[in-house]
Design a protein around this motif. Sequence first.
Motif, short mmCIF file in Angstrom:
data_model
loop_
_atom_site.label_atom_id
_atom_site.label_comp_id
_atom_site.label_asym_id
_atom_site.label_seq_id
_atom_site.Cartn_x
_atom_site.Cartn_y
_atom_site.Cartn_z
N GLY A 88 13.13 26.00 33.26
CA GLY A 88 12.77 26.21 31.85
C GLY A 88 11.70 25.28 31.33
O GLY A 88 10.71 25.72 30.76
N ALA A 89 11.88 23.98 31.51
CA ALA A 89 10.92 23.01 30.97
C ALA A 89 10.82 21.82 31.91
O ALA A 89 11.72 21.56 32.71
CB ALA A 89 11.35 22.56 29.57
N ALA A 90 9.72 21.10 31.80
CA ALA A 90 9.53 19.89 32.62
C ALA A 90 10.54 18.82 32.20
O ALA A 90 10.88 18.70 31.02
CB ALA A 90 8.10 19.37 32.45
N VAL A 91 11.03 18.07 33.17
CA VAL A 91 12.00 17.00 32.91
C VAL A 91 11.38 15.67 33.33
O VAL A 91 10.92 15.52 34.46
CB VAL A 91 13.31 17.24 33.68
CG1 VAL A 91 14.29 16.10 33.42
CG2 VAL A 91 13.92 18.58 33.29
N ASP A 92 11.37 14.71 32.42
CA ASP A 92 10.72 13.43 32.67
C ASP A 92 11.58 12.53 33.55
O ASP A 92 12.80 12.70 33.64
CB ASP A 92 10.42 12.72 31.34
CG ASP A 92 9.27 11.73 31.46
OD1 ASP A 92 8.70 11.62 32.56
OD2 ASP A 92 8.94 11.08 30.45
N HIS A 285 6.00 21.84 36.06
CA HIS A 285 6.17 22.61 34.82
C HIS A 285 6.58 24.03 35.19
O HIS A 285 5.73 24.81 35.67
CB HIS A 285 4.87 22.64 34.01
CG HIS A 285 4.46 21.31 33.46
ND1 HIS A 285 4.89 20.86 32.23
CD2 HIS A 285 3.68 20.32 33.98
CE1 HIS A 285 4.37 19.65 32.00
NE2 HIS A 285 3.65 19.31 33.05
N PRO A 286 7.84 24.43 34.99
CA PRO A 286 8.30 25.76 35.38
C PRO A 286 7.48 26.90 34.81
O PRO A 286 7.17 27.86 35.52
CB PRO A 286 9.75 25.79 34.86
CG PRO A 286 10.18 24.37 34.87
CD PRO A 286 8.95 23.60 34.48
N LYS A 287 7.10 26.81 33.53
CA LYS A 287 6.35 27.90 32.91
C LYS A 287 4.98 28.05 33.56
O LYS A 287 4.52 29.17 33.83
CB LYS A 287 6.21 27.67 31.41
CG LYS A 287 5.53 28.84 30.69
CD LYS A 287 5.54 28.63 29.18
CE LYS A 287 4.89 29.83 28.48
NZ LYS A 287 4.89 29.66 27.00
N ARG A 288 4.33 26.94 33.83
CA ARG A 288 3.00 26.99 34.46
C ARG A 288 3.11 27.55 35.88
O ARG A 288 2.23 28.30 36.32
CB ARG A 288 2.37 25.60 34.49
CG ARG A 288 2.14 24.99 33.11
CD ARG A 288 1.45 23.66 33.24
NE ARG A 288 1.50 22.91 31.99
CZ ARG A 288 0.99 21.70 31.82
NH1 ARG A 288 0.37 21.10 32.84
NH2 ARG A 288 1.08 21.07 30.67
N MET A 289 4.17 27.17 36.59
CA MET A 289 4.35 27.69 37.93
C MET A 289 4.61 29.19 37.90
O MET A 289 4.10 29.94 38.74
CB MET A 289 5.51 26.97 38.62
CG MET A 289 5.65 27.31 40.11
SD MET A 289 4.19 26.85 41.07
CE MET A 289 4.34 25.06 41.08
N ALA A 290 5.39 29.65 36.93
CA ALA A 290 5.62 31.09 36.78
C ALA A 290 4.31 31.82 36.50
O ALA A 290 4.07 32.91 37.02
CB ALA A 290 6.62 31.34 35.65
N ASN A 291 3.45 31.22 35.69
CA ASN A 291 2.13 31.81 35.42
C ASN A 291 1.35 32.01 36.72
O ASN A 291 0.74 33.05 36.95
CB ASN A 291 1.32 30.90 34.50
CG ASN A 291 1.78 30.96 33.06
OD1 ASN A 291 2.51 31.87 32.68
ND2 ASN A 291 1.37 30.00 32.26
N ARG A 292 1.38 30.99 37.57
CA ARG A 292 0.60 31.05 38.80
C ARG A 292 1.20 32.06 39.79
O ARG A 292 0.47 32.76 40.48
CB ARG A 292 0.52 29.66 39.42
CG ARG A 292 -0.26 28.69 38.55
CD ARG A 292 -0.30 27.29 39.11
NE ARG A 292 -1.19 27.21 40.27
CZ ARG A 292 -1.49 26.06 40.87
NH1 ARG A 292 -0.99 24.93 40.43
NH2 ARG A 292 -2.30 26.05 41.91
#
Length: 442
Positions: A88-92, A285-292
């Motif tokens: 879902g979201a990046a985790v620091d 970043h899950p969302k960015r990876m999904a985009n790619r």
Amino acid sequence: MFENLSERLERSFKLLKGEGKISELNVAETLKDVRRALLDADVNYKVAKKFTDTVKDKALGQNVLASVKPSQLMVKIVHDELTSLMGGAAVDINLKGSPAVVLMAGLQGSGKTTFSGKLANMLKSKKGKNPLLAACDVYRPAAVEQLRILGEQIGIPVYFEEGNKNPVEIAQHAIAEAKKNGKDLVIVDTAGRLAVDEQMMREIAAIKNAIHPNEILFVVDSMTGQDAVNTAKEFNDRLDFDGVVLTKLDGDTRGGAALSIRTIVDKPIKFVGTGEKMDALDVFHPKRMANRILGMGDIVSFVERAHEQYDEEEAKRLQKRLAKNQFDFNDFIGQIQQIKKMGNLKDLASMIPGVGKMMKNIDVDENAFKCIEAIIRSMTPVERGNPAILNGSRRQRIAKGSGTTLQDVNKLVKQFDEVCKMMRTITTSKGMGNNRMPMLKR
């Protein structure tokens, strides 16, 4: 990375093109192909089935707007579910503590030592940390030396104890050394094995209990596919680690580990290694990876990488030199170095929407700038600073010195002149917004 999965998913969505509405029949056919694509990418079977079942439920529950095609709606649903699947979201990373202690775990060959150096380098440059690397792999030949060399490259000290075979003691002494010298971060590199064994698990657990790390990261080679997920589960059962690091995502990996591991161990992927260089490390970043994965590119990451290399003072200096017709080959080779620092050229291209797909069958030479650099470095300092003096005899000498042809040198000089004219026009009319120069054709 993910190229085959991206192609298969694109073919799956084409099954819905031309359909007037989403129905149980056409969705079932599409998702059957999606499931096959996920399994071919080495995604865990249970994860793939649950994923497609969820997509099916959401797709059949959606009302398709007149302005939205069924295939477009399906892409959106799959995108959202892929993002959710990967966390879902990046985790620091947790860097609380004085010093903060980060413990590395994983099998031998997964890239723990290299990642330890990359992480120290990233946290030093981006978060202002003052790290110490602790060499606690006392078994693998040259492991300590490897970490020491990496530390020298990035200017970070490495704590090791020659002759001491007790990794628990070394880790404890490293933390004491960090406190004494004002270090605010200790990254502990530990030993791995070729397979999970009881001795390794007892040792890493003993280190954990002795130093009480703020963060435990499990480092896994993404090219091992489904085995990576199984290994992660075994380590998590014993260590209860905080996050996962996927290395070698720039290789010919099918991507199944990235899509399965979050669901199986219920721990976030925090970092991904994208190359051999010490700055080839990205926050996941899950969302960015999904985009790619869906061929949408990752323009945010592209801009972030460009911004990291942006130097406002250098931009102003170049603007003045362009306006005065003083831009030379010294300035130009500096621009090449900045572009190279942004990372792997094919990886950068894949971040730009549409470009990655166009270049999937093109072999991008990572040495694309070598010919240009060789030519420029074969010039004398006077020639680099005064391109106008490059007459025929000078160009012939430069060609011989660089191992290129006279045609190569003439082509570079001609394109350099064209770029300078164009950039002077832009600078004069609108001002120069950044310090990036267009790349010359090879």
